[in-house]
Motif scaffolding. Structure first.
Motif, PDB file in Angstrom:
ATOM      1  N   LEU A  62      64.984  41.726 124.124  1.00 55.80           N
ATOM      2  CA  LEU A  62      64.248  42.628 124.819  1.00 55.80           C
ATOM      3  C   LEU A  62      64.473  43.943 124.243  1.00 55.80           C
ATOM      4  N   CYS A  63      66.600  43.964 124.664  1.00 57.09           N
ATOM      5  CA  CYS A  63      67.049  44.730 124.135  1.00 57.09           C
ATOM      6  C   CYS A  63      67.540  44.762 123.250  1.00 57.09           C
ATOM      7  N   VAL A  64      67.289  44.423 121.782  1.00 61.48           N
ATOM      8  CA  VAL A  64      67.122  44.684 120.283  1.00 61.48           C
ATOM      9  C   VAL A  64      66.992  45.115 120.093  1.00 61.48           C
ATOM     10  N   HIS A  65      66.321  45.664 118.449  1.00 65.86           N
ATOM     11  CA  HIS A  65      65.221  46.267 118.306  1.00 65.86           C
ATOM     12  C   HIS A  65      65.185  45.209 117.042  1.00 65.86           C
ATOM     13  N   PRO A  81      75.846  52.763 120.750  1.00 69.60           N
ATOM     14  CA  PRO A  81      75.272  51.041 120.788  1.00 69.60           C
ATOM     15  C   PRO A  81      76.864  50.531 120.628  1.00 69.60           C
ATOM     16  N   ALA A  82      77.263  50.756 120.695  1.00 69.04           N
ATOM     17  CA  ALA A  82      79.247  50.843 120.906  1.00 69.04           C
ATOM     18  C   ALA A  82      79.405  49.818 121.488  1.00 69.04           C
ATOM     19  N   LEU A  83      78.987  50.121 122.382  1.00 62.67           N
ATOM     20  CA  LEU A  83      79.160  48.470 124.275  1.00 62.67           C
ATOM     21  C   LEU A  83      78.370  47.153 122.695  1.00 62.67           C
ATOM     22  N   ALA A  84      76.991  47.506 123.152  1.00 63.99           N
ATOM     23  CA  ALA A  84      76.195  46.634 123.172  1.00 63.99           C
ATOM     24  C   ALA A  84      76.296  45.925 122.425  1.00 63.99           C
ATOM     25  N   PHE A  85      76.881  46.170 121.217  1.00 67.66           N
ATOM     26  CA  PHE A  85      77.434  46.477 119.202  1.00 67.66           C
ATOM     27  C   PHE A  85      77.891  45.007 120.104  1.00 67.66           C
ATOM     28  N   GLY A  86      79.023  45.614 120.980  1.00 69.67           N
ATOM     29  CA  GLY A  86      80.916  44.335 120.525  1.00 69.67           C
ATOM     30  C   GLY A  86      79.689  43.632 122.082  1.00 69.67           C
ATOM     31  N   PHE A  87      78.779  43.751 122.165  1.00 72.94           N
ATOM     32  CA  PHE A  87      78.671  42.102 123.198  1.00 72.94           C
ATOM     33  C   PHE A  87      77.949  41.242 122.488  1.00 72.94           C
ATOM     34  N   LEU A  88      76.951  41.633 121.337  1.00 76.53           N
ATOM     35  CA  LEU A  88      76.911  40.716 120.172  1.00 76.53           C
ATOM     36  C   LEU A  88      77.219  39.847 119.416  1.00 76.53           C
ATOM     37  N   THR A 132      65.416  47.119 113.228  1.00 82.33           N
ATOM     38  CA  THR A 132      66.828  47.778 113.230  1.00 82.33           C
ATOM     39  C   THR A 132      67.902  47.098 113.289  1.00 82.33           C
ATOM     40  N   GLY A 133      68.045  46.263 114.694  1.00 83.32           N
ATOM     41  CA  GLY A 133      68.798  46.015 115.019  1.00 83.32           C
ATOM     42  C   GLY A 133      69.214  46.089 115.783  1.00 83.32           C
ATOM     43  N   LEU A 134      69.082  47.840 116.121  1.00 83.37           N
ATOM     44  CA  LEU A 134      70.163  48.084 117.076  1.00 83.37           C
ATOM     45  C   LEU A 134      69.753  47.700 118.454  1.00 83.37           C
ATOM     46  N   PRO A 135      70.981  47.988 119.282  1.00 82.65           N
ATOM     47  CA  PRO A 135      70.439  48.094 120.510  1.00 82.65           C
ATOM     48  C   PRO A 135      70.129  48.479 121.775  1.00 82.65           C
ATOM     49  N   ARG A 136      68.997  48.690 122.165  1.00 83.71           N
ATOM     50  CA  ARG A 136      68.147  49.549 123.234  1.00 83.71           C
ATOM     51  C   ARG A 136      67.645  49.191 124.365  1.00 83.71           C
TER      52      ARG A 136
END
Length: 213
Positions: A68-71, A95-102, A74-78
């Motif tokens: 639900l939280c990744v497009h 997106p940096a924090l969510a990016f790091g979480f991935l 684009t793969g970008l967090p949402r």
């Protein structure tokens, strides 16, 4: 976990979105759901103290986060609206924090989701570099998940957050483009950093900017 998990709207998820009173436990309001620090803390805690309840909560959260939280394009967090149960794809976010979480999921998250998390992070890096790599070497910190459109409408302090994650992607995937972009971003602040304070009055500026770099 009990008080912050999504329990509103037609579709209930394992995302953390409810803010509550620390004393009474009563709900204050339901916020947009996306990356939540509690998830990161759970994943870190499980490295030191295995707990079945925590493992279950994290696995459910990661499953819904990736869904639900990744497009998907684009793969970008949402973020996700828990009240209407729809993605907020047109809302710009950092997106940096969510990016790091991935990337953390790939490193030591639930095993069944590690590959999917890495694929999402690599796709997000590609999207960010496509529109967020600036001519002056900076990397934009703000993006629209739906199409990857980048914005520079953030404070200067934010401009190294995403490059930090790009270096992690480069290390995992062997692609030099994210690493080169990160190096260029660092180079832009090596000799041109602006600190708005003075030695007699170090704040604001010293803590927010200088200390961060």
């Amino acid at each position: 976990i009990e008080r912050s998990v999504d329990r509103v709207g037609p579709q209930q998820t394992a995302l953390f979105c409810t803010l509550f009173d620390a004393i009474t436990g009563e709900t204050i309001y339901d916020a947009e759901a996306g990356y939540h620090p509690l998830a990161g803390s759970l994943m870190e805690a499980l490295q030191h103290e295995p707990d079945p309840a925590w493992e279950l909560a994290l696995e459910k959260y990661v499953a819904d986060f990736l869904l639900l939280c990744v497009h998907p394009k684009t793969g970008l967090p949402r973020t996700w609206d828990p009240l209407t149960d729809r993605p907020l794809d047109e809302n710009y976010l950092e997106p940096a924090l969510a990016f790091g979480f991935l990337l953390d999921i790939h490193k030591y998250g639930p095993i069944r989701y590690r590959g999917k998390a890495l694929a999402a992070a690599q796709k997000a890096a590609e999207s960010a570099l496509k529109q967020g790599a600036m001519a002056d070497g900076n990397v934009a910190a703000l993006y629209r998940p739906s199409d990857g459109n980048a914005s520079t409408a953030t404070r200067m302090i934010r401009r190294l957050d995403l490059p930090a994650q790009l270096t992690r992607v480069a290390k995992l995937g062997g692609d030099t483009k994210p690493l080169n972009a990160a190096r260029s971003a660092v180079a832009t602040v090596l000799y041109t950093h602006y600190w708005p304070g003075s030695w007699n009055r170090i704040d604001p500026g010293f803590d927010d900017d200088f200390g961060h770099y």
